[in-house]
Design a protein around this motif. Structure first.
Motif, PDB file in Angstrom:
ATOM      1  N   TYR A 231       0.871  -1.178   0.000  1.00  0.00           N
ATOM      2  CA  TYR A 231       0.000   0.000   0.000  1.00  0.00           C
ATOM      3  C   TYR A 231       0.903   1.222   0.000  1.00  0.00           C
ATOM      4  CZ  TYR A 231      -4.378   2.463   0.520  1.00  0.00           C
ATOM      5  OH  TYR A 231      -5.478   3.250   0.288  1.00  0.00           O
ATOM      6  N   VAL A 232       0.932   1.927  -1.130  1.00  0.00           N
ATOM      7  CA  VAL A 232       1.864   3.043  -1.281  1.00  0.00           C
ATOM      8  C   VAL A 232       1.293   4.274  -0.591  1.00  0.00           C
ATOM      9  CG1 VAL A 232       3.222   4.393  -2.908  1.00  0.00           C
ATOM     10  CG2 VAL A 232       2.552   2.067  -3.492  1.00  0.00           C
ATOM     11  N   MET A 233       2.142   4.938   0.192  1.00  0.00           N
ATOM     12  CA  MET A 233       1.708   6.180   0.861  1.00  0.00           C
ATOM     13  C   MET A 233       1.843   7.350  -0.104  1.00  0.00           C
ATOM     14  SD  MET A 233       3.467   5.738   4.586  1.00  0.00           S
ATOM     15  CE  MET A 233       4.211   4.119   4.766  1.00  0.00           C
ATOM     16  N   GLU A 234       1.397   8.506   0.325  1.00  0.00           N
ATOM     17  CA  GLU A 234       1.557   9.720  -0.474  1.00  0.00           C
ATOM     18  C   GLU A 234       3.053  10.022  -0.636  1.00  0.00           C
ATOM     19  OE1 GLU A 234      -1.301  12.341  -1.405  1.00  0.00           O
ATOM     20  OE2 GLU A 234      -1.723  10.241  -1.801  1.00  0.00           O
ATOM     21  N   SER A 235       3.424  10.644  -1.752  1.00  0.00           N
ATOM     22  CA  SER A 235       4.840  10.909  -2.038  1.00  0.00           C
ATOM     23  C   SER A 235       5.381  12.004  -1.124  1.00  0.00           C
ATOM     24  CB  SER A 235       4.982  11.357  -3.487  1.00  0.00           C
ATOM     25  OG  SER A 235       4.257  12.545  -3.683  1.00  0.00           O
ATOM     26  N   SER A 236       6.692  12.081  -1.052  1.00  0.00           N
ATOM     27  CA  SER A 236       7.320  13.126  -0.243  1.00  0.00           C
ATOM     28  C   SER A 236       8.710  13.413  -0.784  1.00  0.00           C
ATOM     29  CB  SER A 236       7.413  12.701   1.219  1.00  0.00           C
ATOM     30  OG  SER A 236       8.226  11.563   1.323  1.00  0.00           O
ATOM     31  N   GLN A 237       9.286  14.466  -0.268  1.00  0.00           N
ATOM     32  CA  GLN A 237      10.647  14.826  -0.680  1.00  0.00           C
ATOM     33  C   GLN A 237      11.421  15.361   0.516  1.00  0.00           C
ATOM     34  OE1 GLN A 237      10.981  16.298  -4.535  1.00  0.00           O
ATOM     35  NE2 GLN A 237      12.865  17.428  -4.218  1.00  0.00           N
ATOM     36  N   ASP A 238      12.641  14.859   0.637  1.00  0.00           N
ATOM     37  CA  ASP A 238      13.544  15.227   1.727  1.00  0.00           C
ATOM     38  C   ASP A 238      14.474  16.348   1.230  1.00  0.00           C
ATOM     39  OD1 ASP A 238      15.065  15.129   4.027  1.00  0.00           O
ATOM     40  OD2 ASP A 238      15.990  13.192   3.609  1.00  0.00           O
ATOM     41  N   HIS A 239      15.209  16.953   2.124  1.00  0.00           N
ATOM     42  CA  HIS A 239      16.256  17.934   1.770  1.00  0.00           C
ATOM     43  C   HIS A 239      17.501  17.520   2.527  1.00  0.00           C
ATOM     44  CE1 HIS A 239      12.483  19.938   0.930  1.00  0.00           C
ATOM     45  NE2 HIS A 239      13.105  20.896   0.266  1.00  0.00           N
ATOM     46  N   LYS A 240      18.370  16.764   1.870  1.00  0.00           N
ATOM     47  CA  LYS A 240      19.511  16.148   2.571  1.00  0.00           C
ATOM     48  C   LYS A 240      20.621  17.130   2.943  1.00  0.00           C
ATOM     49  CE  LYS A 240      19.068  11.436   2.136  1.00  0.00           C
ATOM     50  NZ  LYS A 240      19.415  10.432   3.123  1.00  0.00           N
ATOM     51  N   PRO A 241      21.063  18.008   2.019  1.00  0.00           N
ATOM     52  CA  PRO A 241      22.219  18.849   2.373  1.00  0.00           C
ATOM     53  C   PRO A 241      21.881  19.896   3.437  1.00  0.00           C
ATOM     54  CG  PRO A 241      21.974  18.659  -0.004  1.00  0.00           C
ATOM     55  CD  PRO A 241      20.698  18.156   0.604  1.00  0.00           C
ATOM     56  N   ILE A 242      22.905  20.316   4.151  1.00  0.00           N
ATOM     57  CA  ILE A 242      22.716  21.229   5.271  1.00  0.00           C
ATOM     58  C   ILE A 242      22.313  22.630   4.813  1.00  0.00           C
ATOM     59  CG2 ILE A 242      25.209  21.820   5.345  1.00  0.00           C
ATOM     60  CD1 ILE A 242      23.114  21.436   8.497  1.00  0.00           C
ATOM     61  N   GLY A 243      22.773  23.045   3.619  1.00  0.00           N
ATOM     62  CA  GLY A 243      22.623  24.454   3.250  1.00  0.00           C
ATOM     63  C   GLY A 243      21.524  24.735   2.238  1.00  0.00           C
ATOM     64  N   ASP A 244      21.057  25.980   2.225  1.00  0.00           N
ATOM     65  CA  ASP A 244      20.063  26.419   1.235  1.00  0.00           C
ATOM     66  C   ASP A 244      20.579  26.133  -0.168  1.00  0.00           C
ATOM     67  OD1 ASP A 244      18.602  27.283   3.338  1.00  0.00           O
ATOM     68  OD2 ASP A 244      18.560  29.401   2.764  1.00  0.00           O
ATOM     69  N   GLY A 245      19.660  25.835  -1.082  1.00  0.00           N
ATOM     70  CA  GLY A 245      20.054  25.547  -2.455  1.00  0.00           C
ATOM     71  C   GLY A 245      20.775  24.208  -2.557  1.00  0.00           C
ATOM     72  N   ASP A 246      20.543  23.330  -1.587  1.00  0.00           N
ATOM     73  CA  ASP A 246      21.183  21.999  -1.576  1.00  0.00           C
ATOM     74  C   ASP A 246      22.701  22.092  -1.628  1.00  0.00           C
ATOM     75  OD1 ASP A 246      18.828  20.599  -1.304  1.00  0.00           O
ATOM     76  OD2 ASP A 246      18.531  20.348  -3.465  1.00  0.00           O
ATOM     77  N   THR A 247      23.267  22.904  -0.758  1.00  0.00           N
ATOM     78  CA  THR A 247      24.717  23.038  -0.699  1.00  0.00           C
ATOM     79  C   THR A 247      25.234  22.440   0.613  1.00  0.00           C
ATOM     80  OG1 THR A 247      24.382  25.224   0.252  1.00  0.00           O
ATOM     81  CG2 THR A 247      24.813  25.131  -2.119  1.00  0.00           C
ATOM     82  N   GLY A 248      26.536  22.124   0.624  1.00  0.00           N
ATOM     83  CA  GLY A 248      27.174  21.622   1.841  1.00  0.00           C
ATOM     84  C   GLY A 248      26.969  20.137   2.032  1.00  0.00           C
ATOM     85  N   PRO A 249      27.502  19.615   3.136  1.00  0.00           N
ATOM     86  CA  PRO A 249      27.461  18.167   3.372  1.00  0.00           C
ATOM     87  C   PRO A 249      26.045  17.641   3.617  1.00  0.00           C
ATOM     88  CG  PRO A 249      28.383  19.323   5.276  1.00  0.00           C
ATOM     89  CD  PRO A 249      28.211  20.346   4.201  1.00  0.00           C
ATOM     90  N   ASN A 250      25.874  16.352   3.355  1.00  0.00           N
ATOM     91  CA  ASN A 250      24.589  15.705   3.615  1.00  0.00           C
ATOM     92  C   ASN A 250      24.347  15.547   5.115  1.00  0.00           C
ATOM     93  OD1 ASN A 250      23.469  15.418   1.112  1.00  0.00           O
ATOM     94  ND2 ASN A 250      24.269  13.362   0.770  1.00  0.00           N
TER      95      ASN A 250
END
Ligand code: AMP
Ligand code: GLY
Length: 425
Positions: free
Chosen positions: A205-224
């Motif tokens: 049973y598939v749940m609703e989709s989602s999206q994470d933001h792994k990097p530390i900085g705005d604009g997906d910058t810096g370490p995960n």
């Protein structure tokens, strides 16, 4: 029914908060929990890795169900031990949990199930990894095969950096034994999404989709990091894309696990890259995602306890889930310095003022209650989550709540959900 929930992060507070809404819930114990789970039930001072003590507690209290949040106890086989004691437990067996705990196992399973993933190879000697990376022209991704708290993956710009990172992981052991072997993978381009599904061994049973933001900085910058924020749904996952993901990834993965003699039960989490050629698997996790669970459960209108029981009883076929159609956004507030060293014990103020806002839930992660009040106790401290008529409205509301909360060194990204807003304003 009394329940023992294992873990102490933002995910566990969200699960506890949702379980609390169930009419069937009696007592809720969380081990070890945090200051948030303490508001939903009773915290128990047992570490999530202390399997004998957890089993002893579950037996003593005669709980009707155990729900396991984090991956480590799953990989160590907590479900097998609980079930051997006759305790119903939500989560995969230790053997099935290798799907997350051993990236080489996951790669092999994807190969056997013909599941799309990045081209990659597994190495147990640095010299071999080095020779392979040097032969690649494209950017590579180096992954420690074992568990490394979501930080064991480095996306490298060029082969030279790839070799350096492989050496740090395999020789210097920056991730400990998790880096005994590495997977070297081609870098995929596209937008990421997390798809979580309940699985009862056969049915999905598939749940609703989602999206994470792994990097530390705005604009997906810096370490995960473990994840700095999330939203649900992810507009990139259209209905047609969800069909493809189900058909091409989730169903074949569950089938392959059955053929492998490691049937799957619990939450199956597929971390995907939506490339121009379709969805590709970046990783499988064997549990609810953190922080994806916070916005997902805020949108779930059905009884989570009933669903977990249906999974354990292989009755997922009978389940229909209802979802709030409105989007939800979770902004993680972290300790200054995270994902590296950070201080603990900073007093947190403004929690009540934030929670008073309509459509807001402040999920605790690294917090604890002491005589000075609620203090920080981890890298990711809070998951401030809001639901709204649009993603933009949910984002605005979440940051309104964030801005009411203070602790020394508090840090958060300011661009959570912007990708979704750009795609579907
Ligand atoms: P994982 O823990 O394997 O999901 O990797 C952590 C993060 O690294 C992912 O969320 C992606 O942002 C990134 N990543 C992992 N594998 C790849 C890949 N093959 N191509 C591009 N990015 C990747
Ligand atoms: N949000 C990433 C994870 O739960 O692994």
């Amino acid at each position: 029914m009394d329940v023992l929930l294992i873990g102490g992060g933002g995910r566990e507070h969200a699960i506890a908060w949702k379980l609390r809404q169930s009419k069937r819930l009696g007592k809720l114990y969380t081990a070890p929990g945090n200051a948030g789970t303490a508001q939903c039930g009773e915290n128990v001072e047992i570490r999530d890795s202390d399997i004998p003590a957890l089993v002893g507690f579950a037996r003593e209290k005669r709980v009707g169900l155990v729900i396991v949040g984090p991956e480590e106890p799953l990989a160590k086989g907590i479900v097998d031990v609980m079930e051997a004691s006759g305790i119903k437990t939500f989560g995969p067996s230790g053997a099935a949990a290798q799907l997350e705990a051993d990236k080489a196992f996951a790669k092999q399973l994807m190969r056997s199930g013909v599941i799309s993933t990045a081209e990659g190879r597994v190495f147990d000697r640095f010299s071999d990894a080095k020779a392979y990376i040097a032969s690649r022209d494209e950017p590579v991704v180096i992954k420690a095969v074992g568990l490394a708290k979501g930080k064991g993956v480095v996306v490298c710009d060029d082969p030279a950096q790839g070799i350096l990172i492989a050496e740090r992981i395999m020789v210097d052991r920056i991730f400990g034994d998790a880096g005994e072997r590495v997977v070297v993978e081609d870098k995929l381009l596209g937008e990421e999404t997390s798809i979580l599904a309940f699985v009862d061994g056969h049915s999905i049973y598939v749940m609703e989709s989602s999206q994470d933001h792994k990097p530390i900085g705005d604009g997906d910058t810096g370490p995960n990091t473990g994840g700095m924020g999330a939203y649900s749904p992810a507009p990139i996952v259209t209905e047609a894309m969800m069909d493809r993901i189900t058909r091409e990834i989730l169903v074949p993965a569950v089938d392959a696990m059955n053929r492998n003699g490691t049937p799957y039960k619990g939450v199956l989490y597929a971390g995907l890259m939506i490339t121009s050629g379709g969805p590709r698997v970046l990783e499988f996790n064997v549990r609810f995602g953190d922080p994806e669970t916070q916005p997902i459960l805020m949108r779930l209108q059905s009884d989570l306890l009933e669903v977990c029981l249906a999974v354990c009883e292989a009755k997922l076929d009978n389940v229909t889930l209802r979802w709030d159609p409105r989007p939800a956004v979770c902004v993680v507030m972290a300790s200054g310095g995270y994902p590296d060293e950070y201080p603990k014990g900073k007093v947190i103020t403004g929690l009540k003022e934030a929670a008073q806002l309509d459509d807001v839930a402040v999920f605790h992660a690294g917090t604890k209650l002491c005589d000075r009040g609620v203090v920080t106790n981890g890298g990711r401290v809070l998951g401030v989550t809001a639901i709204g008529a649009t993603v933009a409205a949910a984002k605005t509301r979440a940051y309104e709540a964030v801005d009411r909360i203070r602790f020394e060194g508090a840090y958060c990204r300011r661009d959570i959900a912007d990708k979704a807003i750009r795609r579907k304003p």
